[in-house]
Design an enzyme around this catalytic site. Structure first.
Site, short mmCIF file in Angstrom:
data_model
loop_
_atom_site.label_atom_id
_atom_site.label_comp_id
_atom_site.label_asym_id
_atom_site.label_seq_id
_atom_site.Cartn_x
_atom_site.Cartn_y
_atom_site.Cartn_z
N GLN A 122 0.93 -1.29 -0.04
CA GLN A 122 0.04 0.00 -0.12
C GLN A 122 0.98 1.19 -0.04
O GLN A 122 1.65 1.51 0.91
CB GLN A 122 -1.00 0.07 1.22
N GLY A 123 0.86 2.11 -1.15
CA GLY A 123 1.58 3.20 -1.12
C GLY A 123 0.91 4.48 -1.10
O GLY A 123 0.71 5.05 -1.84
N TYR A 124 0.64 4.82 0.20
CA TYR A 124 -0.07 5.99 0.66
C TYR A 124 1.04 6.86 1.43
O TYR A 124 1.14 8.12 0.84
CB TYR A 124 -1.28 5.40 1.68
N SER A 125 1.24 6.34 2.38
CA SER A 125 2.02 7.49 3.51
C SER A 125 3.43 7.87 2.69
O SER A 125 4.17 7.29 1.94
CB SER A 125 2.53 6.88 4.74
N SER A 157 4.60 -1.31 4.06
CA SER A 157 4.60 -2.80 4.56
C SER A 157 4.77 -3.78 3.69
O SER A 157 4.16 -3.41 2.58
CB SER A 157 3.32 -3.01 5.39
N GLU A 240 -10.21 -1.87 5.88
CA GLU A 240 -8.83 -2.19 6.41
C GLU A 240 -9.34 -3.03 7.81
O GLU A 240 -8.60 -4.18 7.99
CB GLU A 240 -8.21 -1.05 6.94
N GLU A 365 -4.88 9.45 17.94
CA GLU A 365 -5.39 10.87 18.09
C GLU A 365 -6.18 10.89 16.87
O GLU A 365 -7.49 11.70 17.03
CB GLU A 365 -4.14 11.74 17.99
C1 LIG Z 1 3.81 -0.65 11.55
C2 LIG Z 1 3.12 0.23 10.27
C3 LIG Z 1 3.09 -0.10 9.21
C4 LIG Z 1 2.60 0.70 8.12
N1 LIG Z 1 2.21 0.33 7.04
C5 LIG Z 1 1.77 1.31 6.10
C6 LIG Z 1 1.61 0.77 4.58
O1 LIG Z 1 1.89 -0.47 4.25
N2 LIG Z 1 1.55 1.94 3.65
C7 LIG Z 1 1.35 2.95 3.97
O2 LIG Z 1 1.15 3.84 3.11
N3 LIG Z 1 1.63 3.59 5.40
C8 LIG Z 1 1.86 2.65 6.25
N4 LIG Z 1 2.04 3.07 7.67
C9 LIG Z 1 2.04 4.46 7.89
C10 LIG Z 1 0.85 4.91 8.80
O3 LIG Z 1 -0.33 5.04 8.07
C11 LIG Z 1 1.19 6.35 9.23
O4 LIG Z 1 2.29 6.05 10.15
C12 LIG Z 1 0.18 6.87 10.00
O5 LIG Z 1 -0.72 7.23 9.13
C13 LIG Z 1 0.61 8.28 10.74
O6 LIG Z 1 1.33 9.15 10.07
P1 LIG Z 1 2.91 9.70 10.27
O7 LIG Z 1 3.51 8.49 10.60
O8 LIG Z 1 3.31 10.52 8.95
O9 LIG Z 1 2.70 10.58 11.64
P2 LIG Z 1 1.89 12.11 11.55
O10 LIG Z 1 0.82 12.14 10.67
O11 LIG Z 1 3.12 13.02 11.26
O12 LIG Z 1 1.66 12.15 13.11
C14 LIG Z 1 2.61 12.33 14.24
C15 LIG Z 1 1.61 12.30 15.56
O13 LIG Z 1 0.82 13.67 15.46
C16 LIG Z 1 -0.57 13.30 15.52
N5 LIG Z 1 -1.51 13.92 14.93
C17 LIG Z 1 -1.28 13.95 13.64
N6 LIG Z 1 -2.37 14.89 13.04
C18 LIG Z 1 -3.07 14.97 14.13
C19 LIG Z 1 -4.21 15.93 14.23
N7 LIG Z 1 -5.19 16.27 13.27
N8 LIG Z 1 -4.87 15.94 15.67
C20 LIG Z 1 -4.33 15.34 16.61
N9 LIG Z 1 -3.06 14.55 16.60
C21 LIG Z 1 -2.58 14.59 15.29
C22 LIG Z 1 -0.36 11.88 15.31
O14 LIG Z 1 -1.68 11.06 16.06
C23 LIG Z 1 0.96 11.20 15.72
O15 LIG Z 1 0.73 11.09 17.23
C24 LIG Z 1 2.53 2.26 8.59
C25 LIG Z 1 2.75 2.58 9.71
C26 LIG Z 1 3.22 1.70 10.78
C27 LIG Z 1 3.73 2.03 12.03
#
Ligand SMILES: Cc1cc2nc3c(=O)[nH]c(=O)nc-3n(C[C@H](O)[C@H](O)[C@H](O)COP(=O)(O)OP(=O)(O)OC[C@H]3O[C@@H](n4cnc5c(N)ncnc54)[C@H](O)[C@@H]3O)c2cc1C
Length: 381
Positions: A122-125, A157, A240, A365
Protein backbone atom coordinates in the site's frame (compact mmCIF):
# COMPACT_ATOMS: atom_id res chain seq x y z
CA UNK A 1 -21.03 -30.10 7.13
CA UNK A 2 -20.96 -26.39 8.06
CA UNK A 3 -18.24 -24.19 6.65
CA UNK A 4 -16.69 -24.04 10.14
CA UNK A 5 -16.44 -27.84 10.30
CA UNK A 6 -15.15 -28.00 6.74
CA UNK A 7 -12.30 -25.52 7.35
CA UNK A 8 -11.45 -27.12 10.70
CA UNK A 9 -10.97 -30.56 9.17
CA UNK A 10 -9.18 -29.18 6.09
CA UNK A 11 -6.68 -27.34 8.30
CA UNK A 12 -6.16 -30.39 10.54
CA UNK A 13 -5.38 -32.47 7.46
CA UNK A 14 -3.22 -29.97 5.55
CA UNK A 15 -1.23 -28.22 8.27
CA UNK A 16 0.92 -31.31 8.37
CA UNK A 17 3.92 -32.72 6.53
CA UNK A 18 5.94 -29.91 4.94
CA UNK A 19 3.53 -27.30 6.35
CA UNK A 20 3.63 -28.38 10.00
CA UNK A 21 6.78 -26.23 10.35
CA UNK A 22 4.75 -23.21 9.24
CA UNK A 23 2.40 -23.29 12.24
CA UNK A 24 2.39 -20.05 14.18
CA UNK A 25 4.81 -18.25 11.84
CA UNK A 26 4.44 -14.60 10.82
CA UNK A 27 2.07 -11.82 11.82
CA UNK A 28 2.62 -8.26 13.01
CA UNK A 29 6.17 -7.86 14.28
CA UNK A 30 7.10 -11.29 12.92
CA UNK A 31 6.59 -10.88 9.18
CA UNK A 32 10.22 -11.91 8.58
CA UNK A 33 9.43 -15.47 9.68
CA UNK A 34 9.22 -18.20 7.04
CA UNK A 35 8.21 -16.08 4.04
CA UNK A 36 8.83 -18.85 1.48
CA UNK A 37 6.88 -21.53 3.28
CA UNK A 38 4.08 -19.09 4.01
CA UNK A 39 3.93 -18.16 0.32
CA UNK A 40 3.71 -21.86 -0.60
CA UNK A 41 0.95 -22.20 2.02
CA UNK A 42 -0.91 -19.19 0.57
CA UNK A 43 -0.91 -20.95 -2.82
CA UNK A 44 -2.07 -24.21 -1.25
CA UNK A 45 -4.94 -22.35 0.41
CA UNK A 46 -5.75 -20.69 -2.91
CA UNK A 47 -5.82 -24.02 -4.77
CA UNK A 48 -8.28 -25.40 -2.23
CA UNK A 49 -10.50 -22.30 -2.45
CA UNK A 50 -9.73 -21.01 1.08
CA UNK A 51 -8.68 -17.49 0.11
CA UNK A 52 -10.95 -14.51 -0.59
CA UNK A 53 -14.04 -16.29 0.76
CA UNK A 54 -16.29 -13.22 0.63
CA UNK A 55 -15.55 -12.39 -3.02
CA UNK A 56 -18.13 -12.96 -5.78
CA UNK A 57 -18.07 -16.47 -7.26
CA UNK A 58 -17.24 -15.16 -10.74
CA UNK A 59 -13.87 -13.94 -9.40
CA UNK A 60 -13.13 -17.18 -7.58
CA UNK A 61 -14.69 -16.34 -4.19
CA UNK A 62 -17.39 -18.28 -2.36
CA UNK A 63 -19.70 -15.35 -1.63
CA UNK A 64 -19.41 -16.44 2.00
CA UNK A 65 -21.54 -14.48 4.47
CA UNK A 66 -19.83 -12.33 7.09
CA UNK A 67 -20.61 -14.97 9.74
CA UNK A 68 -18.98 -17.66 7.59
CA UNK A 69 -15.91 -15.46 7.04
CA UNK A 70 -15.66 -14.89 10.79
CA UNK A 71 -15.89 -18.67 11.34
CA UNK A 72 -13.06 -19.14 8.84
CA UNK A 73 -10.80 -16.57 10.55
CA UNK A 74 -11.56 -17.99 14.00
CA UNK A 75 -10.75 -21.55 12.97
CA UNK A 76 -7.68 -20.37 11.10
CA UNK A 77 -6.34 -18.60 14.20
CA UNK A 78 -7.32 -21.49 16.49
CA UNK A 79 -5.31 -23.91 14.34
CA UNK A 80 -2.28 -21.55 14.64
CA UNK A 81 -2.10 -21.55 10.83
CA UNK A 82 0.66 -19.25 9.52
CA UNK A 83 -0.09 -15.54 9.12
CA UNK A 84 -1.24 -14.85 5.58
CA UNK A 85 1.24 -13.25 3.18
CA UNK A 86 -1.53 -12.13 0.82
CA UNK A 87 -3.63 -10.16 3.30
CA UNK A 88 -3.09 -6.75 1.65
CA UNK A 89 -4.29 -8.18 -1.67
CA UNK A 90 -7.23 -10.06 -0.23
CA UNK A 91 -8.29 -7.47 2.34
CA UNK A 92 -7.48 -4.09 0.78
CA UNK A 93 -6.85 -3.90 -2.95
CA UNK A 94 -9.07 -6.87 -3.90
CA UNK A 95 -12.30 -5.37 -2.51
CA UNK A 96 -11.31 -1.98 -3.99
CA UNK A 97 -10.88 -3.51 -7.45
CA UNK A 98 -14.21 -5.32 -7.08
CA UNK A 99 -16.04 -2.10 -6.14
CA UNK A 100 -14.17 0.51 -8.21
CA UNK A 101 -12.40 -1.38 -11.00
CA UNK A 102 -13.51 -2.00 -14.56
CA UNK A 103 -14.45 -5.52 -15.63
CA UNK A 104 -11.10 -5.78 -17.41
CA UNK A 105 -9.23 -4.76 -14.24
CA UNK A 106 -11.18 -7.30 -12.18
CA UNK A 107 -10.27 -10.08 -14.61
CA UNK A 108 -6.61 -9.03 -14.66
CA UNK A 109 -5.94 -8.40 -10.97
CA UNK A 110 -8.27 -10.57 -8.88
CA UNK A 111 -7.33 -14.15 -9.94
CA UNK A 112 -3.58 -13.84 -9.10
CA UNK A 113 -4.46 -12.41 -5.66
CA UNK A 114 -6.84 -15.28 -5.02
CA UNK A 115 -4.25 -17.86 -6.07
CA UNK A 116 -1.46 -16.23 -4.00
CA UNK A 117 0.53 -15.50 -7.16
CA UNK A 118 0.78 -11.72 -6.81
CA UNK A 119 1.43 -9.90 -3.54
CA UNK A 120 0.57 -6.24 -2.97
CA UNK A 121 1.67 -3.29 -0.86
CA UNK A 122 0.00 0.00 0.00
CA UNK A 123 1.72 3.20 -1.21
CA UNK A 124 -0.10 5.96 0.65
CA UNK A 125 2.16 7.48 3.34
CA UNK A 126 4.98 9.86 2.45
CA UNK A 127 7.48 11.81 4.56
CA UNK A 128 5.07 14.78 4.47
CA UNK A 129 1.76 12.86 4.32
CA UNK A 130 0.67 10.42 7.03
CA UNK A 131 -2.34 11.29 9.16
CA UNK A 132 -2.81 14.17 6.76
CA UNK A 133 -2.86 12.00 3.65
CA UNK A 134 -4.07 14.81 1.38
CA UNK A 135 -0.49 16.18 1.54
CA UNK A 136 0.63 13.53 -1.02
CA UNK A 137 3.40 14.91 -3.27
CA UNK A 138 4.30 11.88 -5.40
CA UNK A 139 3.36 12.86 -8.94
CA UNK A 140 2.54 11.03 -12.14
CA UNK A 141 1.93 12.18 -15.70
CA UNK A 142 0.75 10.38 -18.81
CA UNK A 143 3.43 9.92 -21.43
CA UNK A 144 3.30 7.65 -24.50
CA UNK A 145 0.41 5.60 -23.12
CA UNK A 146 1.94 5.12 -19.67
CA UNK A 147 1.88 6.81 -16.28
CA UNK A 148 5.37 7.97 -15.31
CA UNK A 149 5.71 8.24 -11.53
CA UNK A 150 8.19 10.20 -9.42
CA UNK A 151 8.24 10.60 -5.66
CA UNK A 152 8.75 8.81 -2.36
CA UNK A 153 6.56 6.65 -0.18
CA UNK A 154 7.45 5.54 3.35
CA UNK A 155 6.43 2.91 5.93
CA UNK A 156 5.35 0.72 3.01
CA UNK A 157 4.68 -2.65 4.68
CA UNK A 158 5.96 -5.70 2.80
CA UNK A 159 7.09 -3.66 -0.24
CA UNK A 160 10.23 -5.83 -0.29
CA UNK A 161 8.17 -8.90 -1.20
CA UNK A 162 5.37 -7.22 -3.15
CA UNK A 163 4.79 -7.63 -6.90
CA UNK A 164 2.46 -4.62 -7.12
CA UNK A 165 1.82 -1.40 -5.21
CA UNK A 166 -1.31 0.74 -5.16
CA UNK A 167 0.01 4.27 -5.25
CA UNK A 168 -1.79 7.50 -4.46
CA UNK A 169 -0.21 10.10 -6.74
CA UNK A 170 -0.88 13.68 -7.84
CA UNK A 171 -1.76 13.59 -11.54
CA UNK A 172 -3.05 17.15 -11.97
CA UNK A 173 -0.12 19.59 -11.70
CA UNK A 174 -0.81 22.42 -9.24
CA UNK A 175 -3.78 20.62 -7.65
CA UNK A 176 -4.21 20.90 -3.90
CA UNK A 177 -5.16 18.54 -1.09
CA UNK A 178 -7.54 15.72 -2.04
CA UNK A 179 -8.23 17.04 -5.56
CA UNK A 180 -6.22 15.92 -8.58
CA UNK A 181 -5.01 12.62 -7.08
CA UNK A 182 -5.18 9.28 -8.88
CA UNK A 183 -5.04 5.71 -7.63
CA UNK A 184 -2.45 3.89 -9.70
CA UNK A 185 -1.56 0.20 -9.81
CA UNK A 186 2.19 -0.03 -10.27
CA UNK A 187 4.41 -3.10 -10.85
CA UNK A 188 7.30 -3.20 -8.38
CA UNK A 189 9.83 -5.14 -10.45
CA UNK A 190 11.17 -2.39 -12.72
CA UNK A 191 14.20 -0.07 -12.87
CA UNK A 192 12.28 3.03 -11.66
CA UNK A 193 11.35 1.48 -8.30
CA UNK A 194 13.80 1.21 -5.42
CA UNK A 195 12.86 -0.37 -2.10
CA UNK A 196 14.95 0.39 0.99
CA UNK A 197 14.11 -1.53 4.17
CA UNK A 198 13.69 0.41 7.43
CA UNK A 199 15.04 -1.40 10.49
CA UNK A 200 12.51 -1.31 13.32
CA UNK A 201 13.29 -1.46 17.02
CA UNK A 202 12.41 -5.16 16.92
CA UNK A 203 15.57 -5.50 14.80
CA UNK A 204 13.57 -6.69 11.77
CA UNK A 205 12.34 -4.80 8.71
CA UNK A 206 8.70 -5.15 7.78
CA UNK A 207 8.26 -1.79 6.20
CA UNK A 208 10.29 0.21 3.73
CA UNK A 209 10.96 3.44 1.94
CA UNK A 210 9.91 3.18 -1.71
CA UNK A 211 11.43 5.56 -4.27
CA UNK A 212 9.78 6.08 -7.66
CA UNK A 213 12.13 7.61 -10.19
CA UNK A 214 10.40 7.57 -13.56
CA UNK A 215 8.60 4.31 -12.70
CA UNK A 216 6.01 3.28 -15.27
CA UNK A 217 2.64 1.65 -15.43
CA UNK A 218 0.12 1.27 -18.27
CA UNK A 219 -2.38 4.13 -18.72
CA UNK A 220 -5.18 1.63 -18.04
CA UNK A 221 -3.82 0.86 -14.54
CA UNK A 222 -5.75 3.61 -12.80
CA UNK A 223 -8.57 2.65 -10.44
CA UNK A 224 -11.54 5.00 -10.76
CA UNK A 225 -11.29 8.08 -12.96
CA UNK A 226 -7.97 9.98 -13.15
CA UNK A 227 -8.10 12.81 -10.58
CA UNK A 228 -10.71 10.96 -8.49
CA UNK A 229 -8.22 8.87 -6.52
CA UNK A 230 -9.14 10.28 -3.12
CA UNK A 231 -12.57 8.67 -3.17
CA UNK A 232 -11.07 5.29 -4.10
CA UNK A 233 -8.30 5.66 -1.49
CA UNK A 234 -10.88 6.28 1.24
CA UNK A 235 -12.85 3.21 0.13
CA UNK A 236 -9.72 1.07 0.62
CA UNK A 237 -9.30 2.39 4.17
CA UNK A 238 -12.88 1.33 4.88
CA UNK A 239 -11.95 -2.31 4.18
CA UNK A 240 -8.97 -2.17 6.53
CA UNK A 241 -10.79 -3.96 9.34
CA UNK A 242 -13.38 -6.52 8.43
CA UNK A 243 -14.17 -10.09 9.21
CA UNK A 244 -10.58 -10.84 10.25
CA UNK A 245 -11.14 -8.84 13.48
CA UNK A 246 -12.48 -11.88 15.31
CA UNK A 247 -9.51 -13.97 14.20
CA UNK A 248 -7.32 -11.25 15.69
CA UNK A 249 -9.17 -11.73 19.02
CA UNK A 250 -8.04 -15.33 19.15
CA UNK A 251 -4.44 -14.22 18.63
CA UNK A 252 -4.91 -11.77 21.50
CA UNK A 253 -6.29 -14.52 23.75
CA UNK A 254 -3.26 -16.64 22.99
CA UNK A 255 -0.88 -13.79 23.84
CA UNK A 256 -2.79 -13.07 27.03
CA UNK A 257 -2.54 -16.74 28.04
CA UNK A 258 1.22 -16.57 27.54
CA UNK A 259 1.44 -13.49 29.76
CA UNK A 260 -0.49 -15.31 32.53
CA UNK A 261 1.65 -18.43 32.17
CA UNK A 262 4.79 -16.29 32.48
CA UNK A 263 3.37 -14.45 35.51
CA UNK A 264 2.83 -17.83 37.21
CA UNK A 265 6.35 -18.97 36.40
CA UNK A 266 8.15 -15.81 37.55
CA UNK A 267 6.02 -15.33 40.65
CA UNK A 268 4.58 -12.06 39.29
CA UNK A 269 1.11 -13.59 39.69
CA UNK A 270 1.57 -13.24 43.49
CA UNK A 271 2.12 -9.50 43.23
CA UNK A 272 -1.17 -7.74 44.11
CA UNK A 273 -0.66 -4.86 41.66
CA UNK A 274 0.24 -7.15 38.74
CA UNK A 275 -2.65 -9.49 39.62
CA UNK A 276 -4.95 -6.51 39.38
CA UNK A 277 -3.54 -5.55 35.96
CA UNK A 278 -3.91 -9.15 34.75
CA UNK A 279 -7.58 -9.25 35.77
CA UNK A 280 -8.25 -5.83 34.26
CA UNK A 281 -6.64 -6.91 31.00
CA UNK A 282 -8.79 -10.07 30.88
CA UNK A 283 -11.96 -8.07 31.48
CA UNK A 284 -11.08 -5.68 28.67
CA UNK A 285 -10.36 -8.61 26.37
CA UNK A 286 -13.90 -9.91 26.98
CA UNK A 287 -15.37 -6.44 26.31
CA UNK A 288 -13.34 -6.24 23.12
CA UNK A 289 -14.72 -9.55 21.88
CA UNK A 290 -18.30 -8.50 22.55
CA UNK A 291 -17.71 -5.18 20.82
CA UNK A 292 -16.14 -6.95 17.84
CA UNK A 293 -19.27 -9.12 17.55
CA UNK A 294 -21.43 -6.00 17.70
CA UNK A 295 -19.35 -4.39 14.95
CA UNK A 296 -19.81 -7.51 12.82
CA UNK A 297 -23.58 -7.22 13.24
CA UNK A 298 -23.58 -3.59 12.14
CA UNK A 299 -21.26 -4.40 9.22
CA UNK A 300 -23.67 -7.10 8.02
CA UNK A 301 -26.45 -4.51 8.20
CA UNK A 302 -24.59 -2.19 5.82
CA UNK A 303 -22.15 0.68 6.13
CA UNK A 304 -19.57 0.62 8.93
CA UNK A 305 -20.31 3.30 11.52
CA UNK A 306 -18.23 4.92 14.28
CA UNK A 307 -17.75 1.52 15.90
CA UNK A 308 -14.87 0.93 13.48
CA UNK A 309 -12.95 3.88 15.02
CA UNK A 310 -13.98 2.91 18.55
CA UNK A 311 -12.85 -0.66 17.87
CA UNK A 312 -9.46 0.41 16.47
CA UNK A 313 -8.84 2.77 19.39
CA UNK A 314 -9.84 0.14 21.95
CA UNK A 315 -7.89 -2.84 20.63
CA UNK A 316 -4.71 -0.91 19.85
CA UNK A 317 -4.55 0.81 23.26
CA UNK A 318 -5.36 -2.50 24.99
CA UNK A 319 -2.70 -4.36 23.03
CA UNK A 320 -0.08 -1.76 23.90
CA UNK A 321 -0.96 -2.10 27.60
CA UNK A 322 -0.72 -5.89 27.22
CA UNK A 323 2.82 -5.39 25.85
CA UNK A 324 3.73 -3.34 28.93
CA UNK A 325 2.21 -5.98 31.20
CA UNK A 326 4.14 -8.68 29.33
CA UNK A 327 7.37 -6.89 30.22
CA UNK A 328 6.30 -6.31 33.84
CA UNK A 329 5.51 -9.99 34.51
CA UNK A 330 8.87 -11.08 33.12
CA UNK A 331 10.71 -8.90 35.61
CA UNK A 332 14.43 -8.62 34.94
CA UNK A 333 14.46 -11.37 32.31
CA UNK A 334 12.35 -9.11 30.09
CA UNK A 335 15.28 -6.72 29.78
CA UNK A 336 17.81 -9.08 28.22
CA UNK A 337 17.92 -11.36 25.20
CA UNK A 338 19.03 -14.92 25.80
CA UNK A 339 22.44 -14.80 24.11
CA UNK A 340 23.66 -14.85 20.49
CA UNK A 341 22.01 -14.25 18.06
CA UNK A 342 20.02 -12.19 20.63
CA UNK A 343 16.57 -13.08 19.32
CA UNK A 344 13.74 -11.40 21.19
CA UNK A 345 11.36 -13.70 23.01
CA UNK A 346 7.64 -13.54 22.10
CA UNK A 347 6.74 -11.21 24.97
CA UNK A 348 9.60 -8.79 24.31
CA UNK A 349 8.56 -8.68 20.65
CA UNK A 350 4.95 -8.11 21.68
CA UNK A 351 6.02 -5.16 23.83
CA UNK A 352 8.14 -3.52 21.11
CA UNK A 353 5.82 -4.10 18.17
CA UNK A 354 2.62 -3.14 19.98
CA UNK A 355 3.97 0.43 20.14
CA UNK A 356 3.11 0.60 16.41
CA UNK A 357 -0.53 -0.46 16.89
CA UNK A 358 -1.64 3.01 17.95
CA UNK A 359 -0.02 4.54 14.83
CA UNK A 360 -0.88 2.46 11.75
CA UNK A 361 -4.38 2.26 10.23
CA UNK A 362 -5.12 5.68 11.76
CA UNK A 363 -3.38 6.84 14.96
CA UNK A 364 -5.23 7.01 18.28
CA UNK A 365 -5.35 10.81 18.09
CA UNK A 366 -6.97 10.64 14.65
CA UNK A 367 -9.48 8.00 15.84
CA UNK A 368 -10.37 10.22 18.81
CA UNK A 369 -10.89 13.17 16.44
CA UNK A 370 -13.20 11.05 14.26
CA UNK A 371 -15.22 9.90 17.28
CA UNK A 372 -15.38 13.46 18.67
CA UNK A 373 -16.47 15.08 15.42
CA UNK A 374 -18.61 12.42 13.74
CA UNK A 375 -20.16 10.64 16.71
CA UNK A 376 -20.30 13.24 19.47
CA UNK A 377 -20.79 16.18 17.09
CA UNK A 378 -18.06 18.22 18.79
CA UNK A 379 -16.58 21.14 16.84
CA UNK A 380 -13.30 20.58 14.96
CA UNK A 381 -10.27 20.86 17.27
C1 LIG B 1 3.77 -0.81 11.45
C2 LIG B 1 3.31 0.22 10.44
C3 LIG B 1 2.97 -0.18 9.17
C4 LIG B 1 2.58 0.78 8.23
N1 LIG B 1 2.29 0.36 6.96
C5 LIG B 1 1.96 1.27 6.01
C6 LIG B 1 1.74 0.87 4.65
O1 LIG B 1 1.83 -0.32 4.32
N2 LIG B 1 1.44 1.81 3.73
C7 LIG B 1 1.32 3.13 4.06
O2 LIG B 1 1.02 3.92 3.17
N3 LIG B 1 1.55 3.55 5.33
C8 LIG B 1 1.87 2.64 6.31
N4 LIG B 1 2.10 3.06 7.60
C9 LIG B 1 2.09 4.49 7.90
C10 LIG B 1 0.93 4.94 8.74
O3 LIG B 1 -0.24 4.98 7.98
C11 LIG B 1 1.32 6.34 9.30
O4 LIG B 1 2.41 6.15 10.17
C12 LIG B 1 0.18 6.99 10.04
O5 LIG B 1 -0.84 7.35 9.14
C13 LIG B 1 0.66 8.23 10.80
O6 LIG B 1 1.32 9.11 9.94
P1 LIG B 1 2.79 9.68 10.27
O7 LIG B 1 3.65 8.53 10.67
O8 LIG B 1 3.20 10.54 9.13
O9 LIG B 1 2.60 10.56 11.57
P2 LIG B 1 2.00 12.04 11.63
O10 LIG B 1 0.75 12.09 10.82
O11 LIG B 1 3.07 13.01 11.34
O12 LIG B 1 1.59 12.12 13.16
C14 LIG B 1 2.54 12.38 14.20
C15 LIG B 1 1.76 12.49 15.52
O13 LIG B 1 0.85 13.61 15.45
C16 LIG B 1 -0.47 13.18 15.71
N5 LIG B 1 -1.40 13.92 14.86
C17 LIG B 1 -1.33 14.09 13.52
N6 LIG B 1 -2.38 14.83 13.06
C18 LIG B 1 -3.14 15.10 14.16
C19 LIG B 1 -4.36 15.83 14.36
N7 LIG B 1 -5.03 16.36 13.32
N8 LIG B 1 -4.86 15.93 15.62
C20 LIG B 1 -4.20 15.34 16.68
N9 LIG B 1 -3.03 14.65 16.55
C21 LIG B 1 -2.51 14.54 15.31
C22 LIG B 1 -0.48 11.70 15.35
O14 LIG B 1 -1.51 11.00 16.03
C23 LIG B 1 0.90 11.25 15.81
O15 LIG B 1 0.91 11.02 17.20
C24 LIG B 1 2.49 2.15 8.57
C25 LIG B 1 2.84 2.54 9.87
C26 LIG B 1 3.25 1.60 10.80
C27 LIG B 1 3.63 2.07 12.19
Amino acid sequence: MTLREEIRSWLAEHLSGEFSAARGLGGPGREHEGHDIRLAWERRLGEAGWTCLGWPKEYGGREATLEEQVAFHEEYARAAAPARVGHIGEGLIGPTVIDHGTEEQRRRFLPPIRRGEELWCQGYSEPGAGSDLAGVQTRARLQDGEWVITGQKVWTSLAHVADWCFVLARTEPGSQRHRGLSYLLVPMDQPGVEVRPIVQMTGTSEFNEVFFDGARTAAANVLGAPGEGWRVAMATLGYERGASTLGQQIGFQREYAKVVETARRTGAAQDPVLRDRLVQSWLELQIMRLNALRTMTSLSAGEPGPEVSIGKLYWSEWHRRLGELAQAVQGREGLVADGPPYELNDLQRLYLFSRADTIYAGSSEIQRNIIAERTLGLPKG
